[in-house]
Design a protein around this motif. Structure first.
Motif, PDB file in Angstrom:
ATOM      1  N   GLY A  49       0.798  -1.225   0.000  1.00  0.00           N
ATOM      2  CA  GLY A  49       0.000   0.000   0.000  1.00  0.00           C
ATOM      3  C   GLY A  49       0.826   1.268   0.000  1.00  0.00           C
ATOM      4  N   CYS A  50       2.064   1.168  -0.401  1.00  0.00           N
ATOM      5  CA  CYS A  50       2.967   2.318  -0.421  1.00  0.00           C
ATOM      6  C   CYS A  50       2.682   3.192  -1.644  1.00  0.00           C
ATOM      7  CB  CYS A  50       4.411   1.817  -0.462  1.00  0.00           C
ATOM      8  SG  CYS A  50       5.628   3.121  -0.405  1.00  0.00           S
ATOM      9  N   ASN A  51       2.843   4.493  -1.494  1.00  0.00           N
ATOM     10  CA  ASN A  51       2.586   5.438  -2.582  1.00  0.00           C
ATOM     11  C   ASN A  51       3.831   5.740  -3.412  1.00  0.00           C
ATOM     12  OD1 ASN A  51      -0.050   5.650  -1.773  1.00  0.00           O
ATOM     13  ND2 ASN A  51       0.284   7.495  -0.571  1.00  0.00           N
ATOM     14  N   TYR A  52       4.853   4.944  -3.298  1.00  0.00           N
ATOM     15  CA  TYR A  52       6.091   5.164  -4.049  1.00  0.00           C
ATOM     16  C   TYR A  52       6.349   3.995  -4.994  1.00  0.00           C
ATOM     17  CZ  TYR A  52       6.997   9.009  -0.907  1.00  0.00           C
ATOM     18  OH  TYR A  52       6.909  10.183  -0.230  1.00  0.00           O
ATOM     19  N   ARG A  53       6.976   4.299  -6.133  1.00  0.00           N
ATOM     20  CA  ARG A  53       7.341   3.279  -7.110  1.00  0.00           C
ATOM     21  C   ARG A  53       8.725   3.595  -7.674  1.00  0.00           C
ATOM     22  NH1 ARG A  53       3.430   1.903  -4.990  1.00  0.00           N
ATOM     23  NH2 ARG A  53       1.468   1.149  -5.827  1.00  0.00           N
ATOM     24  N   ARG A  72       9.645   7.500  -7.250  1.00  0.00           N
ATOM     25  CA  ARG A  72       8.665   8.580  -7.373  1.00  0.00           C
ATOM     26  C   ARG A  72       7.399   8.234  -6.610  1.00  0.00           C
ATOM     27  NH1 ARG A  72      10.500  12.263 -10.871  1.00  0.00           N
ATOM     28  NH2 ARG A  72      11.913  11.556 -12.477  1.00  0.00           N
ATOM     29  N   ARG A  73       6.765   9.273  -6.123  1.00  0.00           N
ATOM     30  CA  ARG A  73       5.485   9.124  -5.432  1.00  0.00           C
ATOM     31  C   ARG A  73       4.376   9.050  -6.470  1.00  0.00           C
ATOM     32  NH1 ARG A  73       2.885  10.132  -0.559  1.00  0.00           N
ATOM     33  NH2 ARG A  73       0.890  11.212  -0.755  1.00  0.00           N
ATOM     34  N   VAL A  74       3.419   8.152  -6.249  1.00  0.00           N
ATOM     35  CA  VAL A  74       2.256   8.052  -7.129  1.00  0.00           C
ATOM     36  C   VAL A  74       1.030   8.540  -6.375  1.00  0.00           C
ATOM     37  CG1 VAL A  74       3.120   6.198  -8.596  1.00  0.00           C
ATOM     38  CG2 VAL A  74       1.920   5.624  -6.511  1.00  0.00           C
ATOM     39  N   ASP A  75       0.120   9.188  -7.088  1.00  0.00           N
ATOM     40  CA  ASP A  75      -1.133   9.638  -6.480  1.00  0.00           C
ATOM     41  C   ASP A  75      -2.020   8.445  -6.196  1.00  0.00           C
ATOM     42  OD1 ASP A  75      -0.409  12.296  -6.611  1.00  0.00           O
ATOM     43  OD2 ASP A  75      -1.331  12.601  -8.571  1.00  0.00           O
ATOM     44  N   GLU A  76      -2.855   8.565  -5.208  1.00  0.00           N
ATOM     45  CA  GLU A  76      -3.769   7.490  -4.829  1.00  0.00           C
ATOM     46  C   GLU A  76      -4.760   7.109  -5.930  1.00  0.00           C
ATOM     47  OE1 GLU A  76      -4.108   5.733  -1.959  1.00  0.00           O
ATOM     48  OE2 GLU A  76      -2.416   6.644  -0.977  1.00  0.00           O
ATOM     49  N   PRO A  77      -5.608   8.033  -6.410  1.00  0.00           N
ATOM     50  CA  PRO A  77      -6.698   7.615  -7.299  1.00  0.00           C
ATOM     51  C   PRO A  77      -6.262   7.110  -8.672  1.00  0.00           C
ATOM     52  CG  PRO A  77      -7.050   9.871  -6.490  1.00  0.00           C
ATOM     53  CD  PRO A  77      -5.685   9.432  -6.069  1.00  0.00           C
ATOM     54  N   GLY A  79      -3.050   6.749  -9.983  1.00  0.00           N
ATOM     55  CA  GLY A  79      -1.775   6.065 -10.127  1.00  0.00           C
ATOM     56  C   GLY A  79      -0.755   6.853 -10.920  1.00  0.00           C
ATOM     57  N   GLU A  80      -0.992   8.157 -11.134  1.00  0.00           N
ATOM     58  CA  GLU A  80      -0.046   8.988 -11.882  1.00  0.00           C
ATOM     59  C   GLU A  80       1.065   9.458 -10.958  1.00  0.00           C
ATOM     60  OE1 GLU A  80      -2.006  12.133 -13.916  1.00  0.00           O
ATOM     61  OE2 GLU A  80      -3.595  10.841 -14.641  1.00  0.00           O
ATOM     62  N   THR A  81       2.238   9.696 -11.538  1.00  0.00           N
ATOM     63  CA  THR A  81       3.374  10.104 -10.724  1.00  0.00           C
ATOM     64  C   THR A  81       3.338  11.589 -10.432  1.00  0.00           C
ATOM     65  OG1 THR A  81       4.744  10.444 -12.680  1.00  0.00           O
ATOM     66  CG2 THR A  81       4.858   8.283 -11.644  1.00  0.00           C
ATOM     67  N   CYS A  82       3.860  11.950  -9.265  1.00  0.00           N
ATOM     68  CA  CYS A  82       4.015  13.354  -8.887  1.00  0.00           C
ATOM     69  C   CYS A  82       5.407  13.804  -9.303  1.00  0.00           C
ATOM     70  CB  CYS A  82       3.873  13.515  -7.372  1.00  0.00           C
ATOM     71  SG  CYS A  82       2.268  13.058  -6.741  1.00  0.00           S
ATOM     72  N   ASP A  83       5.746  15.048  -9.026  1.00  0.00           N
ATOM     73  CA  ASP A  83       7.045  15.574  -9.418  1.00  0.00           C
ATOM     74  C   ASP A  83       8.142  15.275  -8.407  1.00  0.00           C
ATOM     75  OD1 ASP A  83       5.456  18.411 -10.871  1.00  0.00           O
ATOM     76  OD2 ASP A  83       6.301  16.680 -11.882  1.00  0.00           O
ATOM     77  N   GLU A  84       7.801  14.729  -7.235  1.00  0.00           N
ATOM     78  CA  GLU A  84       8.811  14.418  -6.232  1.00  0.00           C
ATOM     79  C   GLU A  84       9.650  13.233  -6.690  1.00  0.00           C
ATOM     80  OE1 GLU A  84       7.195  13.785  -2.345  1.00  0.00           O
ATOM     81  OE2 GLU A  84       5.465  15.022  -2.822  1.00  0.00           O
ATOM     82  N   ALA A  85      10.929  13.279  -6.415  1.00  0.00           N
ATOM     83  CA  ALA A  85      11.795  12.147  -6.789  1.00  0.00           C
ATOM     84  C   ALA A  85      12.871  11.954  -5.740  1.00  0.00           C
ATOM     85  CB  ALA A  85      12.420  12.384  -8.146  1.00  0.00           C
ATOM     86  N   VAL A  86      13.191  10.713  -5.468  1.00  0.00           N
ATOM     87  CA  VAL A  86      14.270  10.346  -4.560  1.00  0.00           C
ATOM     88  C   VAL A  86      15.098   9.307  -5.280  1.00  0.00           C
ATOM     89  CG1 VAL A  86      14.813   9.353  -2.308  1.00  0.00           C
ATOM     90  CG2 VAL A  86      12.738  10.708  -2.582  1.00  0.00           C
ATOM     91  N   SER A  87      16.422   9.360  -5.162  1.00  0.00           N
ATOM     92  CA  SER A  87      17.276   8.379  -5.839  1.00  0.00           C
ATOM     93  C   SER A  87      17.912   7.447  -4.824  1.00  0.00           C
ATOM     94  CB  SER A  87      18.376   9.073  -6.643  1.00  0.00           C
ATOM     95  OG  SER A  87      17.805   9.737  -7.723  1.00  0.00           O
ATOM     96  N   GLU A  88      18.106   6.210  -5.241  1.00  0.00           N
ATOM     97  CA  GLU A  88      18.799   5.223  -4.431  1.00  0.00           C
ATOM     98  C   GLU A  88      19.845   4.563  -5.314  1.00  0.00           C
ATOM     99  OE1 GLU A  88      17.880   0.837  -2.847  1.00  0.00           O
ATOM    100  OE2 GLU A  88      16.394   2.328  -2.282  1.00  0.00           O
TER     101      GLU A  88
END
Length: 99
Positions: A49-53, A72-77, A79-88
């Motif tokens: 149930g995580c909002n990140y992909r 990237r974070r995905v919106d709940e309804p 499933g589109e991505t938001c502009d936030e990004a984190v790198s690993e």
């Protein structure tokens, strides 16, 4: 064995590693493994149930070779991505079917 012979031997090993990694087949296998990892992690994130992909993959052809996954974070309804990004960053082993 003198220091120059050891340095020459080490240089030859580095050259072999770079040549081996640049081969088309090894590069294709690296891409396949990175995409498989992305799909597995995304399935786990979705199941929890995580909002990140994992949205992006970058391959670095250095020594050692690296794979960078962009999260990237995905919106709940929708499933589109938001502009936030984190790198690993993650290192991968290059060669015949190493895990």
């Amino acid at each position: 064995m003198g220091i120059f012979e050891k340095a020459k031997e080490l240089g030859e090993k580095v050259n072999e590693s770079v040549t081996a990694f640049s081969s088309d087949e090894v590069l294709a296998n690296t891409v396949i493994k990175a995409v498989e990892k992305q799909e597995k992690v995304n399935a786990i994130l979705k199941a929890k149930g995580c909002n990140y992909r994992v949205a992006d993959i970058d391959l670095g052809m250095g020594i050692p070779p690296t794979v960078t996954f962009g999260v990237r974070r995905v919106d709940e309804p929708g499933g589109e991505t938001c502009d936030e990004a984190v790198s690993e960053n993650s290192q991968v082993q290059v060669g015949a079917d190493r895990e």
